[in-house]
Design a protein around this motif. Structure first.
Motif, PDB file in Angstrom:
ATOM      1  N   VAL A   4      -8.290   0.872  -7.519  1.00 19.15           N
ATOM      2  CA  VAL A   4      -8.472   2.086  -6.727  1.00 19.15           C
ATOM      3  C   VAL A   4      -7.301   3.021  -7.013  1.00 19.15           C
ATOM      4  O   VAL A   4      -6.183   2.567  -7.271  1.00 19.15           O
ATOM      5  CB  VAL A   4      -8.576   1.756  -5.214  1.00 19.15           C
ATOM      6  N   LEU A   6      -4.718   5.629  -5.578  1.00 28.15           N
ATOM      7  CA  LEU A   6      -4.131   6.099  -4.333  1.00 28.15           C
ATOM      8  C   LEU A   6      -4.036   7.622  -4.382  1.00 28.15           C
ATOM      9  O   LEU A   6      -4.200   8.229  -5.443  1.00 28.15           O
ATOM     10  CB  LEU A   6      -2.750   5.476  -4.134  1.00 28.15           C
ATOM     11  N   SER A   7      -3.726   8.239  -3.267  1.00 24.63           N
ATOM     12  CA  SER A   7      -3.635   9.700  -3.218  1.00 24.63           C
ATOM     13  C   SER A   7      -2.522  10.224  -4.127  1.00 24.63           C
ATOM     14  O   SER A   7      -2.556  11.376  -4.537  1.00 24.63           O
ATOM     15  CB  SER A   7      -3.411  10.178  -1.786  1.00 24.63           C
ATOM     16  N   GLU A  11      -2.750   3.886  -9.689  1.00 22.12           N
ATOM     17  CA  GLU A  11      -3.858   2.934  -9.639  1.00 22.12           C
ATOM     18  C   GLU A  11      -3.318   1.565  -9.263  1.00 22.12           C
ATOM     19  O   GLU A  11      -2.338   1.099  -9.837  1.00 22.12           O
ATOM     20  CB  GLU A  11      -4.552   2.860 -10.997  1.00 22.12           C
ATOM     21  N   CYS A  14      -7.248  -3.999  -5.792  1.00 20.96           N
ATOM     22  CA  CYS A  14      -7.709  -4.134  -4.412  1.00 20.96           C
ATOM     23  C   CYS A  14      -8.884  -5.108  -4.355  1.00 20.96           C
ATOM     24  O   CYS A  14      -9.439  -5.491  -5.384  1.00 20.96           O
ATOM     25  CB  CYS A  14      -8.102  -2.782  -3.830  1.00 20.96           C
ATOM     26  N   LYS A  17     -12.292  -1.126  -2.178  1.00 27.37           N
ATOM     27  CA  LYS A  17     -11.770   0.219  -2.425  1.00 27.37           C
ATOM     28  C   LYS A  17     -11.653   1.024  -1.130  1.00 27.37           C
ATOM     29  O   LYS A  17     -10.639   1.678  -0.881  1.00 27.37           O
ATOM     30  CB  LYS A  17     -12.655   0.969  -3.419  1.00 27.37           C
ATOM     31  N   GLN A  21      -8.143   2.494   0.611  1.00 25.50           N
ATOM     32  CA  GLN A  21      -7.920   3.902   0.939  1.00 25.50           C
ATOM     33  C   GLN A  21      -7.614   4.072   2.423  1.00 25.50           C
ATOM     34  O   GLN A  21      -6.753   4.864   2.804  1.00 25.50           O
ATOM     35  CB  GLN A  21      -9.143   4.727   0.527  1.00 25.50           C
ATOM     36  N   GLU A  24      -4.042   2.953   2.975  1.00 25.57           N
ATOM     37  CA  GLU A  24      -3.076   3.957   2.521  1.00 25.57           C
ATOM     38  C   GLU A  24      -2.912   5.048   3.574  1.00 25.57           C
ATOM     39  O   GLU A  24      -1.791   5.454   3.892  1.00 25.57           O
ATOM     40  CB  GLU A  24      -3.512   4.574   1.193  1.00 25.57           C
ATOM     41  N   THR A  25      -4.013   5.510   4.140  1.00 29.16           N
ATOM     42  CA  THR A  25      -3.948   6.534   5.184  1.00 29.16           C
ATOM     43  C   THR A  25      -3.190   6.016   6.396  1.00 29.16           C
ATOM     44  O   THR A  25      -2.323   6.696   6.947  1.00 29.16           O
ATOM     45  CB  THR A  25      -5.379   6.963   5.600  1.00 29.16           C
TER      46      THR A  25
END
Length: 137
Positions: A4, A6-7, A11, A14, A17, A21, A24-25
């Motif tokens: 995946v 990331l922002s 890469e 994971c 996916k 995400q 991460e948030t």
């Protein structure tokens, strides 16, 4: 195993996916103005999951020591790979949990939602408010 982005454009590996995400948030909120880290500090990431916190911190700091603990074998294997991706020699991963007791315990692994895996799976059926809060997030 999946990959995946990331922002940040990095890469990582994971299991899910969408969950990566979401993590991460969620983790980005840890590093607001209430958490102050400096070069050379040490961070203990207990229940590190796949290591998104360690990956993020390794991008921001060049001399931060990170000790990430993840007791669930399937998740730990992804954490280990992601730590290596950072090339941060001070990013250490350990296949253990942390407790105030010296004991061995079993963990329930949820392959479709690894972040919900834990040593007390009854929490998802015994605490209806928690389940509703999770569905709403």
């Amino acid at each position: 195993m999946k990959k995946v982005l990331l922002s940040t454009g990095k890469e990582i590996n994971c299991i899910s996916k969408i969950e990566a995400q979401m993590l991460e948030t969620h983790i980005s909120g840890y590093l607001d103005e209430n958490v102050i880290l400096n070069e050379g500090d040490t961070v203990f990431d207990v229940g590190a999951n796949i290591g998104i916190l360690g990956v993020s911190l390794s991008e921001k700091f060049k001399s931060l020591s990170i000790y990430s603990f993840e007791p669930i074998k399937e998740i730990y294997q992804v954490l280990e790979l992601n730590a290596k991706l950072t090339k941060n020699k001070k990013f250490k991963v350990l296949p253990f949990g942390i407790s105030n007791k010296n004991e061995t315990t079993n963990f329930k692994y949820y392959p479709n939602s690894p972040a919900l895996s834990n040593s007390n799976p009854e929490i998802w059926t015994s605490n209806k408010d928690l389940v509703v809060a999770l569905k709403g997030s």
